[in-house]
Design a protein around this motif. Structure first.
Motif, PDB file in Angstrom:
ATOM      1  N   GLU A 118       8.532  35.341  27.836  1.00 13.62           N
ATOM      2  CA  GLU A 118       8.323  35.154  29.279  1.00 13.62           C
ATOM      3  C   GLU A 118       7.436  36.250  29.858  1.00 13.62           C
ATOM      4  O   GLU A 118       7.768  36.900  30.847  1.00 13.62           O
ATOM      5  N   THR A 119       6.283  36.444  29.223  1.00 15.11           N
ATOM      6  CA  THR A 119       5.309  37.434  29.677  1.00 15.11           C
ATOM      7  C   THR A 119       4.140  36.730  30.353  1.00 15.11           C
ATOM      8  O   THR A 119       3.799  35.598  30.004  1.00 15.11           O
ATOM      9  N   PRO A 120       3.488  37.383  31.318  1.00 10.80           N
ATOM     10  CA  PRO A 120       2.371  36.732  32.019  1.00 10.80           C
ATOM     11  C   PRO A 120       1.168  36.488  31.119  1.00 10.80           C
ATOM     12  O   PRO A 120       0.394  35.565  31.350  1.00 10.80           O
ATOM     13  N   GLU A 121       0.987  37.309  30.098  1.00 16.07           N
ATOM     14  CA  GLU A 121      -0.120  37.165  29.161  1.00 16.07           C
ATOM     15  C   GLU A 121       0.416  37.116  27.736  1.00 16.07           C
ATOM     16  O   GLU A 121       1.498  37.643  27.456  1.00 16.07           O
ATOM     17  N   PRO A 122      -0.314  36.522  26.811  1.00 21.12           N
ATOM     18  CA  PRO A 122       0.114  36.551  25.410  1.00 21.12           C
ATOM     19  C   PRO A 122       0.243  37.994  24.928  1.00 21.12           C
ATOM     20  O   PRO A 122      -0.650  38.812  25.171  1.00 21.12           O
TER      21      PRO A 122
END
Length: 237
Positions: A118-122
């Protein structure tokens, strides 16, 4: 950088010793911790991976129920509803990528892992040695570690003639022991296993044996055991 050892220096007060840092390694310096990634790669190259059968090796297998999704709802959901929701989103991505025949590499893993964590970026490839099993296994890192992972994952396509279940097991363990992420590597390894099967139209009714076991990087029997577990689930399906 040169090694250092502690050397005792006597101060003016009797009985008081202060430890000073010296430039030479002493005879009792601890040995470097073993690199279990290198141990895995040695084992990986020596395992007699089962070869694909002459017929029926790539026949689609469609289960009556979605074993991967059910296990995520039960296992991950018991830990956290948010964790389960992220895993289910990642599972959808896994199957979409499998349907389009995407090659398995770190970039693909990163896309799934964004949902897992659940991170904004990979998330990026780890930048330091990683540890698992309570610190008993250490996975080193060099400038080419990511490239070596991609080389290993590329073999999941089957050009070497290894059977599908063995390729799924091998990709799963590659991720476990390369340990590319700072967190969530076991989940990433499971998703890769599902992906390798799904890319050839295979899904399982149950995955219970595949997420409840742990393998050692230096155990030559572990890869074959995991391949047998996958084969057992496949036969049940």
């Amino acid at each position: 950088m040169r090694g250092f050892t502690w050397r005792a220096k006597q101060r003016h007060r009797p009985g008081l010793e202060v430890m000073a840092l010296g430039p030479e390694a002493g005879p009792h310096s601890p040995a470097p911790a073993p690199d279990h990634l290198e141990r895995w790669l040695a084992v990986r190259g020596s395992v007699p991976w089962p070869k694909a059968a002459d017929v029926g090796a790539s026949d689609p297998v469609i289960p009556s129920r979605d074993g991967a999704a059910e296990d995520i709802r039960a296992f991950d959901g018991a830990l956290s509803p948010g964790r389960a929701a992220g895993m289910l989103r990642a599972l959808d991505s896994v199957r979409a990528d499998a349907a389009r025949g995407a090659p398995l590499d770190f970039e693909l893993l990163r896309g799934w892992q964004r949902h897992v964590l659940e991170t904004p970026e990979p998330p990026p490839f780890r930048g330091s040695p990683a540890f698992a099993k309570g610190g008993r296994e250490r996975y080193g890192i060099t400038p080419d570690t990511r490239a070596r992972l991609d080389d290993c994952l590329a073999e999941s396509g089957g050009a070497d003639g290894v059977s599908l279940t063995a390729r799924a097991a091998r990709a799963c363990l590659d991720i476990c022991f390369f340990h590319p992420f700072d967190d969530g590597n076991a989940r990433s390894a499971f998703l890769a296993l599902v992906f390798v099967l799904a890319r050839e139209g295979v899904a399982l009714e149950s995955v219970g044996l595949l997420r409840r076991v742990s393998f050692r990087a230096d155990d030559p029997q572990g890869p074959l055991t995991l391949a047998r577990f996958i084969d057992s689930h496949l036969k049940e399906t």
